[in-house]
Design an enzyme around this catalytic site. Sequence first.
Site, short mmCIF file in Angstrom:
data_model
loop_
_atom_site.label_atom_id
_atom_site.label_comp_id
_atom_site.label_asym_id
_atom_site.label_seq_id
_atom_site.Cartn_x
_atom_site.Cartn_y
_atom_site.Cartn_z
N ASP A 1 0.82 -1.22 0.00
CA ASP A 1 0.00 0.00 0.00
C ASP A 1 0.85 1.27 0.00
O ASP A 1 0.46 2.29 -0.58
CB ASP A 1 -0.90 0.03 1.24
N HIS B 1 -21.14 -27.49 -16.40
CA HIS B 1 -22.53 -27.23 -16.04
C HIS B 1 -22.90 -28.14 -14.87
O HIS B 1 -22.50 -29.31 -14.87
CB HIS B 1 -23.44 -27.53 -17.24
N ALA C 1 -4.37 -6.56 -1.14
CA ALA C 1 -3.47 -7.53 -0.51
C ALA C 1 -2.72 -8.36 -1.55
O ALA C 1 -1.52 -8.63 -1.40
CB ALA C 1 -4.27 -8.44 0.42
C1 LIG Z 1 -10.91 -2.97 6.39
C2 LIG Z 1 -10.05 -3.39 5.23
C3 LIG Z 1 -10.48 -4.39 4.40
C4 LIG Z 1 -9.68 -4.81 3.34
N1 LIG Z 1 -10.13 -5.81 2.52
C5 LIG Z 1 -9.37 -6.22 1.53
C6 LIG Z 1 -9.78 -7.30 0.68
O1 LIG Z 1 -10.87 -7.87 0.84
N2 LIG Z 1 -8.96 -7.69 -0.31
C7 LIG Z 1 -7.76 -7.09 -0.54
O2 LIG Z 1 -7.05 -7.48 -1.47
N3 LIG Z 1 -7.33 -6.07 0.24
C8 LIG Z 1 -8.10 -5.64 1.25
N4 LIG Z 1 -7.66 -4.60 2.05
C9 LIG Z 1 -6.37 -4.00 1.73
C10 LIG Z 1 -5.25 -4.84 2.27
O3 LIG Z 1 -5.43 -5.06 3.65
C11 LIG Z 1 -3.93 -4.12 1.99
O4 LIG Z 1 -3.82 -3.85 0.61
C12 LIG Z 1 -2.74 -4.96 2.41
O5 LIG Z 1 -2.81 -5.29 3.79
C13 LIG Z 1 -1.47 -4.20 2.11
O6 LIG Z 1 -0.36 -4.90 2.64
P1 LIG Z 1 0.91 -4.11 3.10
O7 LIG Z 1 1.88 -5.15 3.53
O8 LIG Z 1 1.30 -3.13 2.08
O9 LIG Z 1 0.44 -3.23 4.34
P2 LIG Z 1 -0.13 -3.68 5.75
O10 LIG Z 1 -0.85 -4.98 5.68
O11 LIG Z 1 -0.86 -2.48 6.28
O12 LIG Z 1 1.17 -3.94 6.61
C14 LIG Z 1 1.99 -2.89 7.03
C15 LIG Z 1 2.57 -3.32 8.35
O13 LIG Z 1 3.57 -2.39 8.74
C16 LIG Z 1 3.43 -2.14 10.11
N5 LIG Z 1 4.05 -0.84 10.37
C17 LIG Z 1 3.58 0.41 10.07
N6 LIG Z 1 4.46 1.35 10.47
C18 LIG Z 1 5.50 0.70 11.01
C19 LIG Z 1 6.73 1.13 11.62
N7 LIG Z 1 7.03 2.42 11.72
N8 LIG Z 1 7.57 0.19 12.06
C20 LIG Z 1 7.27 -1.13 11.95
N9 LIG Z 1 6.13 -1.58 11.41
C21 LIG Z 1 5.27 -0.69 10.95
C22 LIG Z 1 1.94 -2.18 10.34
O14 LIG Z 1 1.66 -2.42 11.70
C23 LIG Z 1 1.54 -3.36 9.46
O15 LIG Z 1 1.64 -4.60 10.13
C24 LIG Z 1 -8.44 -4.19 3.11
C25 LIG Z 1 -8.01 -3.16 3.94
C26 LIG Z 1 -8.81 -2.76 5.01
C27 LIG Z 1 -8.32 -1.67 5.90
#
Ligand SMILES: Cc1cc2nc3c(=O)[nH]c(=O)nc-3n(C[C@H](O)[C@H](O)[C@H](O)COP(=O)(O)OP(=O)(O)OC[C@H]3O[C@@H](n4cnc5c(N)ncnc54)[C@H](O)[C@@H]3O)c2cc1C
Length: 259
Positions: free
Chosen positions: A103, A236, A111
């Site tokens: 993200d 089907h 995800a």
């Molecule tokens: C309510 C909700 C529903 C969702 N539903 C879907 C879905 O159905 N399908 C889908 O594909 N996507 C979905 N998403 C989006 C999906 O969750 C994200 O795209 C995905 O989690 C991104 O992964 P990431 O590793 O980039 O970030 P994240 O999963 O946010 O991981 C980032 C991590 O970094 C950690 N972090 C942040 N700052 C620091 C720091 N300074 N030091 C150390 N660690 C830190 C955080 O705690 C977190 O664990 C949803 C999101 C939300 C909020």
Amino acid sequence: VDPDLARWPVRKLKQLGAEILLKSKVTEAKDDGAGALDVTVTDDKGANPRAIKADKILVAVGFKPNSAGLGLEDLRVALDKRGHIVVNERLETNVPGIYAIGDVTGMPYLAHRAEKQGIVAAEVIAGRKAAFDVRAMPSAIFTDPEIATVGLTEEQARAQGHEPRVGKFPFSALGKAQIYESPAPGTAKVVSDAKSGIVLGVHLCGHGVTDLIAEASLAIEMGATAEDIALTVHPHPTMSEGVLEAAEAAAEGHSVHAL
Ligand SMILES: Cc1cc2nc3c(=O)[nH]c(=O)nc-3n(C[C@H](O)[C@H](O)[C@H](O)COP(=O)(O)OP(=O)(O)OC[C@H]3O[C@@H](n4cnc5c(N)ncnc54)[C@H](O)[C@@H]3O)c2cc1C
């Protein structure tokens, strides 16, 4: 999403008694002293206030990257205007040896995108020839009924210079869909390029369609035509026949089981 898809969950929500206020915002919420909230909702211009009693308010807008305070500025890692980390197709930032995925690299926030990027970044770091070169990024929305989309909508296809050809199929005409609900809600839509027949987008709303969209992603990644999907035998009775019929409609102008 495409209004042709969005109308089905909207219909379901209304059946359940939900009222949907579009172009509105919550401007105030106060504890009513009895465990609930007194909420004020206005139109998007802040006018026409309306009082609503609520148990909860879920704020689902205002996402922003959490990239401040990590020391990225000290390392001179380039960020875009909103604070996303800028990466190339190898997930490299402008600073050699620093990579970013997920993200924090920008839209779409999904995800499976983050996961794919993570694999590519690991391969690049391991010295392999790898790139995040994804043509089709599917999206799954767990409404009732579900929505799943991949690729271009009709409007996006037109904006990108295609002459879009759209095949539609109503899930109400599909046997398998009837066992979930009758009449079965939902629509399957295939958008193809009229000249080449190449599939540009697939948009589904119906029971369990999030499990069907991977076929459409493969079609787009492989440069398949709507006819390719239409000529492929689908089992089907399954919901996947809806994708087949919409592809037939895009390829032939009609499908076997819908007028
Ligand atoms: C309510 C909700 C529903 C969702 N539903 C879907 C879905 O159905 N399908 C889908 O594909 N996507 C979905 N998403 C989006 C999906 O969750 C994200 O795209 C995905 O989690 C991104 O992964 P990431 O590793 O980039 O970030 P994240 O999963 O946010 O991981 C980032 C991590 O970094 C950690 N972090 C942040 N700052 C620091 C720091 N300074 N030091 C150390 N660690 C830190 C955080 O705690 C977190 O664990 C949803 C999101 C939300 C909020």
